[in-house]
Design a protein around this motif. Structure first.
Motif, PDB file in Angstrom:
ATOM      1  N   GLY A 335       0.728  -1.183  -0.100  1.00  0.00           N
ATOM      2  CA  GLY A 335      -0.120   0.173   0.060  1.00  0.00           C
ATOM      3  C   GLY A 335       0.837   1.302  -0.077  1.00  0.00           C
ATOM      4  N   LEU A 336       1.789   1.422   0.868  1.00  0.00           N
ATOM      5  CA  LEU A 336       2.682   2.711   0.931  1.00  0.00           C
ATOM      6  C   LEU A 336       3.542   2.757  -0.115  1.00  0.00           C
ATOM      7  CD1 LEU A 336       3.327   2.649   4.951  1.00  0.00           C
ATOM      8  CD2 LEU A 336       1.839   3.897   3.616  1.00  0.00           C
ATOM      9  N   ALA A 337       4.039   1.657  -0.743  1.00  0.00           N
ATOM     10  CA  ALA A 337       5.051   1.598  -1.887  1.00  0.00           C
ATOM     11  C   ALA A 337       4.021   2.355  -3.258  1.00  0.00           C
ATOM     12  CB  ALA A 337       5.439   0.143  -2.372  1.00  0.00           C
ATOM     13  N   ILE A 338       2.816   1.798  -2.997  1.00  0.00           N
ATOM     14  CA  ILE A 338       1.932   2.276  -4.277  1.00  0.00           C
ATOM     15  C   ILE A 338       1.725   3.747  -3.854  1.00  0.00           C
ATOM     16  CG2 ILE A 338      -0.467   2.314  -5.120  1.00  0.00           C
ATOM     17  CD1 ILE A 338      -0.485  -0.705  -4.617  1.00  0.00           C
ATOM     18  N   VAL A 339       1.460   4.115  -2.859  1.00  0.00           N
ATOM     19  CA  VAL A 339       1.305   5.469  -2.291  1.00  0.00           C
ATOM     20  C   VAL A 339       2.652   6.414  -2.978  1.00  0.00           C
ATOM     21  CG1 VAL A 339       1.336   7.238  -0.514  1.00  0.00           C
ATOM     22  CG2 VAL A 339      -0.153   5.295  -0.444  1.00  0.00           C
ATOM     23  N   ARG A 340       3.546   5.939  -2.664  1.00  0.00           N
ATOM     24  CA  ARG A 340       4.873   6.946  -3.242  1.00  0.00           C
ATOM     25  C   ARG A 340       4.875   6.815  -4.821  1.00  0.00           C
ATOM     26  NH1 ARG A 340      10.917   5.006  -1.469  1.00  0.00           N
ATOM     27  NH2 ARG A 340      10.161   3.378  -2.806  1.00  0.00           N
ATOM     28  N   GLY A 341       4.753   5.849  -5.418  1.00  0.00           N
ATOM     29  CA  GLY A 341       4.716   5.836  -6.795  1.00  0.00           C
ATOM     30  C   GLY A 341       3.685   6.721  -7.232  1.00  0.00           C
ATOM     31  N   ILE A 342       2.504   6.598  -7.052  1.00  0.00           N
ATOM     32  CA  ILE A 342       1.431   7.528  -7.331  1.00  0.00           C
ATOM     33  C   ILE A 342       1.705   8.905  -7.383  1.00  0.00           C
ATOM     34  CG2 ILE A 342      -1.186   8.099  -7.319  1.00  0.00           C
ATOM     35  CD1 ILE A 342      -1.778   5.161  -6.941  1.00  0.00           C
ATOM     36  N   VAL A 343       1.861   9.252  -6.112  1.00  0.00           N
ATOM     37  CA  VAL A 343       2.364  10.620  -5.506  1.00  0.00           C
ATOM     38  C   VAL A 343       3.554  11.138  -6.598  1.00  0.00           C
ATOM     39  CG1 VAL A 343       3.499  12.226  -3.789  1.00  0.00           C
ATOM     40  CG2 VAL A 343       1.448  10.574  -3.507  1.00  0.00           C
ATOM     41  N   GLU A 344       4.607  10.439  -6.857  1.00  0.00           N
ATOM     42  CA  GLU A 344       5.503  10.769  -7.650  1.00  0.00           C
ATOM     43  C   GLU A 344       5.258  10.728  -9.108  1.00  0.00           C
ATOM     44  OE1 GLU A 344       8.915   8.065  -6.784  1.00  0.00           O
ATOM     45  OE2 GLU A 344       9.478   9.154  -4.619  1.00  0.00           O
ATOM     46  N   ALA A 345       4.484  10.210  -9.499  1.00  0.00           N
ATOM     47  CA  ALA A 345       3.866  10.343 -10.880  1.00  0.00           C
ATOM     48  C   ALA A 345       3.413  11.528 -10.950  1.00  0.00           C
ATOM     49  CB  ALA A 345       3.124   9.076 -11.275  1.00  0.00           C
ATOM     50  N   HIS A 346       2.384  12.010 -10.002  1.00  0.00           N
ATOM     51  CA  HIS A 346       2.103  13.446  -9.883  1.00  0.00           C
ATOM     52  C   HIS A 346       3.218  14.630  -9.736  1.00  0.00           C
ATOM     53  CE1 HIS A 346      -1.703  11.077  -9.723  1.00  0.00           C
ATOM     54  NE2 HIS A 346      -2.453  12.127 -10.005  1.00  0.00           N
ATOM     55  N   ARG A 347       4.326  14.268  -9.694  1.00  0.00           N
ATOM     56  CA  ARG A 347       5.309  15.118  -9.373  1.00  0.00           C
ATOM     57  C   ARG A 347       5.289  15.861  -8.074  1.00  0.00           C
ATOM     58  NH1 ARG A 347       4.280  19.568 -11.719  1.00  0.00           N
ATOM     59  NH2 ARG A 347       2.383  19.100 -12.735  1.00  0.00           N
ATOM     60  N   GLY A 348       4.969  14.966  -6.989  1.00  0.00           N
ATOM     61  CA  GLY A 348       4.862  15.111  -5.585  1.00  0.00           C
ATOM     62  C   GLY A 348       5.693  14.246  -4.773  1.00  0.00           C
ATOM     63  N   GLN A 349       5.733  14.599  -3.408  1.00  0.00           N
ATOM     64  CA  GLN A 349       6.608  13.952  -2.644  1.00  0.00           C
ATOM     65  C   GLN A 349       5.552  13.201  -1.554  1.00  0.00           C
ATOM     66  OE1 GLN A 349       9.329  16.556  -1.278  1.00  0.00           O
ATOM     67  NE2 GLN A 349      10.850  16.400  -3.090  1.00  0.00           N
ATOM     68  N   ALA A 350       6.038  12.207  -0.881  1.00  0.00           N
ATOM     69  CA  ALA A 350       5.423  11.454   0.102  1.00  0.00           C
ATOM     70  C   ALA A 350       6.524  11.228   1.199  1.00  0.00           C
ATOM     71  CB  ALA A 350       5.002   9.900  -0.313  1.00  0.00           C
ATOM     72  N   ALA A 351       6.190  11.615   2.320  1.00  0.00           N
ATOM     73  CA  ALA A 351       7.212  11.335   3.613  1.00  0.00           C
ATOM     74  C   ALA A 351       6.339  10.909   4.624  1.00  0.00           C
ATOM     75  CB  ALA A 351       7.814  12.814   3.862  1.00  0.00           C
ATOM     76  N   VAL A 352       7.422  10.413   5.818  1.00  0.00           N
ATOM     77  CA  VAL A 352       6.633  10.088   7.032  1.00  0.00           C
ATOM     78  C   VAL A 352       7.510  10.679   8.063  1.00  0.00           C
ATOM     79  CG1 VAL A 352       7.731   7.830   6.903  1.00  0.00           C
ATOM     80  CG2 VAL A 352       5.701   8.132   8.557  1.00  0.00           C
ATOM     81  N   ARG A 353       6.859  10.964   9.308  1.00  0.00           N
ATOM     82  CA  ARG A 353       7.588  11.324  10.529  1.00  0.00           C
ATOM     83  C   ARG A 353       6.781  11.158  11.808  1.00  0.00           C
ATOM     84  NH1 ARG A 353       6.124  16.562  12.260  1.00  0.00           N
ATOM     85  NH2 ARG A 353       4.676  17.836  10.715  1.00  0.00           N
ATOM     86  N   ASN A 354       7.684  10.718  12.867  1.00  0.00           N
ATOM     87  CA  ASN A 354       7.064  10.383  14.133  1.00  0.00           C
ATOM     88  C   ASN A 354       6.368  11.840  14.602  1.00  0.00           C
ATOM     89  OD1 ASN A 354       7.147   7.692  14.217  1.00  0.00           O
ATOM     90  ND2 ASN A 354       9.396   7.943  14.759  1.00  0.00           N
ATOM     91  N   VAL A 355       5.296  11.504  15.394  1.00  0.00           N
ATOM     92  CA  VAL A 355       4.556  12.658  16.427  1.00  0.00           C
ATOM     93  C   VAL A 355       4.262  12.038  17.579  1.00  0.00           C
ATOM     94  CG1 VAL A 355       3.904  14.021  14.281  1.00  0.00           C
ATOM     95  CG2 VAL A 355       2.331  12.268  15.372  1.00  0.00           C
ATOM     96  N   PRO A 356       4.062  12.960  18.553  1.00  0.00           N
ATOM     97  CA  PRO A 356       3.623  12.403  19.858  1.00  0.00           C
ATOM     98  C   PRO A 356       2.536  11.375  19.954  1.00  0.00           C
ATOM     99  CG  PRO A 356       4.026  14.858  20.045  1.00  0.00           C
ATOM    100  CD  PRO A 356       4.221  14.453  18.647  1.00  0.00           C
ATOM    101  N   GLY A 357       2.758  10.050  20.078  1.00  0.00           N
ATOM    102  CA  GLY A 357       1.714   9.253  20.184  1.00  0.00           C
ATOM    103  C   GLY A 357       1.464   8.400  18.932  1.00  0.00           C
ATOM    104  N   GLY A 358       2.072   8.621  17.718  1.00  0.00           N
ATOM    105  CA  GLY A 358       1.886   8.136  16.591  1.00  0.00           C
ATOM    106  C   GLY A 358       2.647   8.588  15.517  1.00  0.00           C
TER     107      GLY A 358
END
Length: 370
Positions: A335-358
């Motif tokens: 799922g997340l690999a597909i997310v990155r592929g589709i977003v990059e195909a739209h000339r965008g970026q996908a990222a993740v970072r930790n926040v308090p609790g999640g």
């Protein structure tokens, strides 16, 4: 004036004769060491001067003593020139050999290390280019190893995930065939559920193969991010209720984007489903869409407790599913690999970072042109 012109002519003819001879010699030894070529160049320079001097001396009818003196001076200049040429040649050749040895280790799969010692500007520039190429190749090799490891893990995980529902389907079908199923309707419902799981996994594999092959055809249209996120929240509401998770989407700006609605809906659906399944009961999944200097940032914040720092760079890798048990509903990790592929195909970026609790997944998309 006429005498000066004659002297210049004789000197020129003598120098041309020496130059032509030197050019022939250089052509014959063109595959020899650079030291030899430099020695020939020095010899040509001195010989050209000597030939011109001798031609002028004979035309001027110099005495034997004067001619000997001139020849001696030229000979001393020739000796010094040859010594300097040989020293320069040896220095250049030594630098070239050191650079060749460094390049040989680089070609054998190692890393390029610039040779020690001083080398001339051209070899130094070549050394810098080789060092830059070595760094790029090292990065490429690391990325290729990571991709190969990811592919192997994906094959192993997909084999496991496909085997589990197939084994269940086989057992239930044999029970129905033998007439030993106590509740045939329940078995049929379970079989349909397993078939849906298999269909989703095959669909994910097909989508990922299109992304990796560069065959993902997009049909972009102007869409409000408010409508796009609203549809995704409505689609994930039932799953959130089933897991006892609260969906919050109160920071959705109506920002226009130029995207493929179907593919971007899949991106948001994958992020929401992943967040809901990782968030404990009575937790919260918050969705936001806000304008930023880079475009539009859509974020999905869950309550999974965070992702280990060493796993953060691998979250969007094909087949990654963290350290949790690889059992339903973990999925195939696509799922997340597909997310990155589709977003990059739209000339965008996908990222993740930790926040308090999640953790917070962020998708950055370019704004639609006015």
């Amino acid at each position: 004036m006429r005498d000066f012109l004659l002297i210049a002519l004789f000197a020129f003819l003598g120098a041309v004769a020496a130059g032509l001879l030197g050019a022939c010699v250089l052509w014959l030894i063109r595959r020899r060491s650079l030291t030899t070529s430099l020695a020939v160049v020095a010899a040509v320079a001195v010989t050209a001067m000597l030939a011109g001097t001798l031609a002028v001396a004979r035309a001027m009818f110099l005495s034997r003593h004067d001619l000997t003196v001139v020849t001696m001076v030229v000979a001393m200049a020739a000796v010094v020139s040859l010594v300097v040429a040989l020293l320069l040649g040896r220095w250049v050749v030594a630098g070239s050999r050191a650079l060749t040895a460094a390049a040989r280790s680089f070609g054998d799969g190692g890393h390029f290390a610039a040779p020690d010692g001083s080398i001339n500007a051209e070899l130094a520039a070549l050394s810098r280019e080789l060092a830059s190429t070595s760094a790029k190749l090292a990065t490429s090799r690391d990325r290729e190893r990571a991709l190969e490891t990811s592919r192997r893990e994906l094959v192993a995980w997909i084999s496991h995930d496909l085997r589990t529902p197939l084994a269940g389907l086989r057992a239930m079908s044999e029970a129905l065939e033998d007439g030993v199923a106590a509740e045939p309707e329940r078995y049929l419902r379970q079989m349909r559920t397993e078939v849906e799981r298999l269909n989703d996994m095959v669909g994910d594999l097909f989508e990922l193969s299109r992304i990796h092959a560069g065959a993902l055809a997009l049909t972009p249209s102007r869409i409000s991010m408010y409508d796009l996120v609203g549809d995704a929240l409505a689609g994930a509401d039932a799953l959130a209720r089933e897991h006892g998770v609260w969906l919050i989407g109160d920071r959705i700006e109506p920002v226009p984007v130029e995207v493929d609605g179907k593919e971007m809906s899949r991106v948001l659906s994958n992020l929401l489903v992943n967040a809901i399944r990782r968030t404990p009961s009575d937790g919260t999944v918050a969705v936001a869409a806000e304008r930023s200097p880079d475009g539009v940032v859509v974020s999905v914040t869950d309550g999974c407790g965070g992702i280990p720092d060493e796993d953060l760079p691998r979250v969007f890798d094909t087949g990654w599913r963290g350290t949790h048990a690889r059992t339903p509903p973990a999925g195939a990790g696509l799922g997340l690999a597909i997310v990155r592929g589709i977003v990059e195909a739209h000339r965008g970026q996908a990222a993740v970072r930790n926040v308090p609790g999640g953790c917070r997944f962020e998708v950055t998309l370019p704004l639609a042109e006015a």
